[in-house]
Motif scaffolding. Structure first.
Motif, PDB file in Angstrom:
ATOM      1  N   ARG A 114     100.076 -42.359  54.885  1.00 50.44           N
ATOM      2  CA  ARG A 114      98.791 -42.766  55.464  1.00 50.44           C
ATOM      3  C   ARG A 114      98.394 -44.153  54.969  1.00 50.44           C
ATOM      4  O   ARG A 114      97.961 -45.002  55.758  1.00 50.44           O
ATOM      5  CB  ARG A 114      97.721 -41.740  55.094  1.00 50.44           C
ATOM      6  CG  ARG A 114      96.343 -42.011  55.662  1.00 50.44           C
ATOM      7  CD  ARG A 114      95.393 -40.883  55.271  1.00 50.44           C
ATOM      8  NE  ARG A 114      94.063 -41.097  55.825  1.00 50.44           N
ATOM      9  CZ  ARG A 114      93.108 -41.799  55.239  1.00 50.44           C
ATOM     10  NH1 ARG A 114      93.339 -42.362  54.042  1.00 50.44           N
ATOM     11  NH2 ARG A 114      91.930 -41.943  55.810  1.00 50.44           N
ATOM     12  N   ASN A 115      98.556 -44.402  53.680  1.00 52.93           N
ATOM     13  CA  ASN A 115      98.209 -45.716  53.131  1.00 52.93           C
ATOM     14  C   ASN A 115      99.092 -46.814  53.702  1.00 52.93           C
ATOM     15  O   ASN A 115      98.636 -47.934  53.955  1.00 52.93           O
ATOM     16  CB  ASN A 115      98.314 -45.700  51.606  1.00 52.93           C
ATOM     17  CG  ASN A 115      97.194 -44.915  50.947  1.00 52.93           C
ATOM     18  OD1 ASN A 115      96.148 -44.675  51.547  1.00 52.93           O
ATOM     19  ND2 ASN A 115      97.406 -44.489  49.713  1.00 52.93           N
ATOM     20  N   ARG A 144     100.564 -33.353  49.611  1.00 54.06           N
ATOM     21  CA  ARG A 144      99.356 -34.149  49.842  1.00 54.06           C
ATOM     22  C   ARG A 144      99.574 -35.597  49.406  1.00 54.06           C
ATOM     23  O   ARG A 144      99.099 -36.529  50.044  1.00 54.06           O
ATOM     24  CB  ARG A 144      98.171 -33.532  49.101  1.00 54.06           C
ATOM     25  CG  ARG A 144      97.614 -32.287  49.780  1.00 54.06           C
ATOM     26  CD  ARG A 144      96.315 -31.808  49.164  1.00 54.06           C
ATOM     27  NE  ARG A 144      96.531 -31.074  47.929  1.00 54.06           N
ATOM     28  CZ  ARG A 144      96.106 -31.458  46.728  1.00 54.06           C
ATOM     29  NH1 ARG A 144      95.442 -32.597  46.597  1.00 54.06           N
ATOM     30  NH2 ARG A 144      96.326 -30.717  45.655  1.00 54.06           N
ATOM     31  N   LYS A 145     100.303 -35.787  48.294  1.00 51.51           N
ATOM     32  CA  LYS A 145     100.616 -37.144  47.831  1.00 51.51           C
ATOM     33  C   LYS A 145     101.490 -37.872  48.847  1.00 51.51           C
ATOM     34  O   LYS A 145     101.287 -39.060  49.116  1.00 51.51           O
ATOM     35  CB  LYS A 145     101.350 -37.094  46.486  1.00 51.51           C
ATOM     36  CG  LYS A 145     100.474 -36.844  45.290  1.00 51.51           C
ATOM     37  CD  LYS A 145     101.307 -36.928  44.018  1.00 51.51           C
ATOM     38  CE  LYS A 145     100.457 -36.720  42.779  1.00 51.51           C
ATOM     39  NZ  LYS A 145     101.276 -36.797  41.541  1.00 51.51           N
ATOM     40  N   GLN A 154     100.056 -30.149  46.067  1.00 50.54           N
ATOM     41  CA  GLN A 154      99.740 -31.521  45.677  1.00 50.54           C
ATOM     42  C   GLN A 154     100.844 -32.510  46.028  1.00 50.54           C
ATOM     43  O   GLN A 154     100.551 -33.613  46.507  1.00 50.54           O
ATOM     44  CB  GLN A 154      99.414 -31.601  44.191  1.00 50.54           C
ATOM     45  CG  GLN A 154      98.962 -32.996  43.749  1.00 50.54           C
ATOM     46  CD  GLN A 154      98.661 -33.060  42.260  1.00 50.54           C
ATOM     47  OE1 GLN A 154      99.107 -32.223  41.491  1.00 50.54           O
ATOM     48  NE2 GLN A 154      97.902 -34.061  41.857  1.00 50.54           N
ATOM     49  N   HIS A 202     106.518 -45.245  47.496  1.00 52.28           N
ATOM     50  CA  HIS A 202     105.709 -44.036  47.411  1.00 52.28           C
ATOM     51  C   HIS A 202     105.139 -43.920  46.004  1.00 52.28           C
ATOM     52  O   HIS A 202     105.861 -44.086  45.020  1.00 52.28           O
ATOM     53  CB  HIS A 202     106.558 -42.800  47.721  1.00 52.28           C
ATOM     54  CG  HIS A 202     106.984 -42.692  49.142  1.00 52.28           C
ATOM     55  ND1 HIS A 202     106.090 -42.577  50.186  1.00 52.28           N
ATOM     56  CD2 HIS A 202     108.227 -42.679  49.704  1.00 52.28           C
ATOM     57  CE1 HIS A 202     106.754 -42.499  51.334  1.00 52.28           C
ATOM     58  NE2 HIS A 202     108.048 -42.560  51.069  1.00 52.28           N
ATOM     59  N   ARG A 242      99.419 -38.821  51.811  1.00 51.74           N
ATOM     60  CA  ARG A 242      98.538 -39.941  51.465  1.00 51.74           C
ATOM     61  C   ARG A 242      99.307 -41.255  51.372  1.00 51.74           C
ATOM     62  O   ARG A 242      98.817 -42.311  51.776  1.00 51.74           O
ATOM     63  CB  ARG A 242      97.829 -39.644  50.142  1.00 51.74           C
ATOM     64  CG  ARG A 242      96.761 -40.666  49.770  1.00 51.74           C
ATOM     65  CD  ARG A 242      95.822 -40.133  48.695  1.00 51.74           C
ATOM     66  NE  ARG A 242      96.513 -39.696  47.504  1.00 51.74           N
ATOM     67  CZ  ARG A 242      96.599 -38.439  47.090  1.00 51.74           C
ATOM     68  NH1 ARG A 242      96.029 -37.467  47.789  1.00 51.74           N
ATOM     69  NH2 ARG A 242      97.232 -38.124  45.980  1.00 51.74           N
ATOM     70  N   SER A 243     100.536 -41.189  50.859  1.00 47.44           N
ATOM     71  CA  SER A 243     101.356 -42.396  50.736  1.00 47.44           C
ATOM     72  C   SER A 243     101.671 -42.979  52.106  1.00 47.44           C
ATOM     73  O   SER A 243     101.509 -44.185  52.336  1.00 47.44           O
ATOM     74  CB  SER A 243     102.649 -42.087  49.981  1.00 47.44           C
ATOM     75  OG  SER A 243     103.437 -43.243  49.836  1.00 47.44           O
ATOM     76  N   LEU A 291      97.068 -37.657  60.651  1.00 45.69           N
ATOM     77  CA  LEU A 291      97.152 -38.022  59.224  1.00 45.69           C
ATOM     78  C   LEU A 291      95.775 -38.358  58.633  1.00 45.69           C
ATOM     79  O   LEU A 291      95.662 -39.139  57.700  1.00 45.69           O
ATOM     80  CB  LEU A 291      98.102 -39.217  59.009  1.00 45.69           C
ATOM     81  CG  LEU A 291      99.576 -39.015  59.327  1.00 45.69           C
ATOM     82  CD1 LEU A 291     100.368 -40.263  58.946  1.00 45.69           C
ATOM     83  CD2 LEU A 291     100.142 -37.790  58.604  1.00 45.69           C
ATOM     84  N   ARG A 292      94.742 -37.772  59.195  1.00 45.71           N
ATOM     85  CA  ARG A 292      93.347 -38.027  58.778  1.00 45.71           C
ATOM     86  C   ARG A 292      92.937 -39.489  59.002  1.00 45.71           C
ATOM     87  O   ARG A 292      92.062 -40.013  58.302  1.00 45.71           O
ATOM     88  CB  ARG A 292      93.116 -37.626  57.323  1.00 45.71           C
ATOM     89  CG  ARG A 292      93.232 -36.134  57.057  1.00 45.71           C
ATOM     90  CD  ARG A 292      92.604 -35.776  55.731  1.00 45.71           C
ATOM     91  NE  ARG A 292      92.641 -34.337  55.485  1.00 45.71           N
ATOM     92  CZ  ARG A 292      93.472 -33.738  54.640  1.00 45.71           C
ATOM     93  NH1 ARG A 292      94.330 -34.471  53.944  1.00 45.71           N
ATOM     94  NH2 ARG A 292      93.438 -32.441  54.463  1.00 45.71           N
ATOM     95  N   CYS A 310     100.779 -30.472  58.260  1.00 43.46           N
ATOM     96  CA  CYS A 310      99.598 -30.966  58.969  1.00 43.46           C
ATOM     97  C   CYS A 310      99.118 -29.960  60.005  1.00 43.46           C
ATOM     98  O   CYS A 310      97.904 -29.724  60.153  1.00 43.46           O
ATOM     99  CB  CYS A 310      99.894 -32.304  59.633  1.00 43.46           C
ATOM    100  SG  CYS A 310     100.095 -33.679  58.477  1.00 43.46           S
TER     101      CYS A 310
END
Length: 202
Positions: A189-190, A182-183, A179, A154, A186-187, A30-31, A22
């Protein structure tokens, strides 16, 4: 404007590397928008048994010290203990014990336990990946009805092992192939995005 939810991501080298990623990419929070305030605390080689010792010792003092309790804690730990465990049931129980400490002792409203992640066979002990799967099953079953403690799956790490780097342990994260990292970002973050719904009274 109401203050944002304070979020702390705690774990082993996956979280340390996520923090570095990051920073290198200029990714802030985390955006996530300013309804969340995210802090990442990672320590390479972190073992759960160190976190399950009495308060004030070892990594607990370093990783679990907060000026004020976070609203949400995401915990990614346990893989480094697989090779020494006596049973998958005990490892799951120890993880839940740490989560309960974070909820009751630290005062977090929500503690999310991240799904343990597999490794390449050459970089792990015999049966490592089977034990990861069994521990994850135990975690999902045993957290199902626990107030304030949740299990997070995840996405994108279960069809194959291509997400792993050359060392067979860590997520591949090179300038030409980031990638998997990034996954992972994103996990988590979700998981954080979905957490406010868990704070609503039932």
């Amino acid at each position: 404007m109401a203050p944002g939810l304070n979020v702390c991501i705690i774990g082993h080298s996956y979280i340390r590397r996520l923090k570095e990623y990051c920073s290198n990419k200029g990714i802030i929070n985390l955006r996530l928008d300013d309804s969340f305030n995210v802090t990442l605390r990672g320590k390479g080689g972190l073992r759960l048994r160190r976190l399950n010792e009495s308060a004030g010792l070892g990594d607990r003092r370093e990783l679990f010290h907060f000026v004020s309790p976070p609203d949400i804690i995401f915990l990614q730990v346990g893989e480094n203990d697989i090779c020494d465990l006596t049973s998958c049931e005990k490892l799951a129980g120890d993880l839940i014990s740490v989560a309960a400490y974070l909820r009751d002792g630290v005062g977090a409203k929500i503690v999310i336990i991240g799904q343990l992640i597999r490794r390449l066979p050459f970089a792990a002990c015999n049966g490592f990946n089977d034990k990861v799967v069994k521990t994850n099953i135990q975690l999902e079953i045993r957290t199902h009805s626990l107030p304030g403690i949740h299990f997070w799956r995840h996405r994108g790490f279960w069809h194959d092992l291509n997400y792993l780097g050359p060392d067979g342990v860590h997520l591949c994260c090179t300038p030409s192939h980031d990638q998997p990292m990034r996954k992972f970002l994103r996990s988590i973050r979700n998981a954080v995005i979905q957490s406010p719904s868990l704070l609503r009274p039932v």
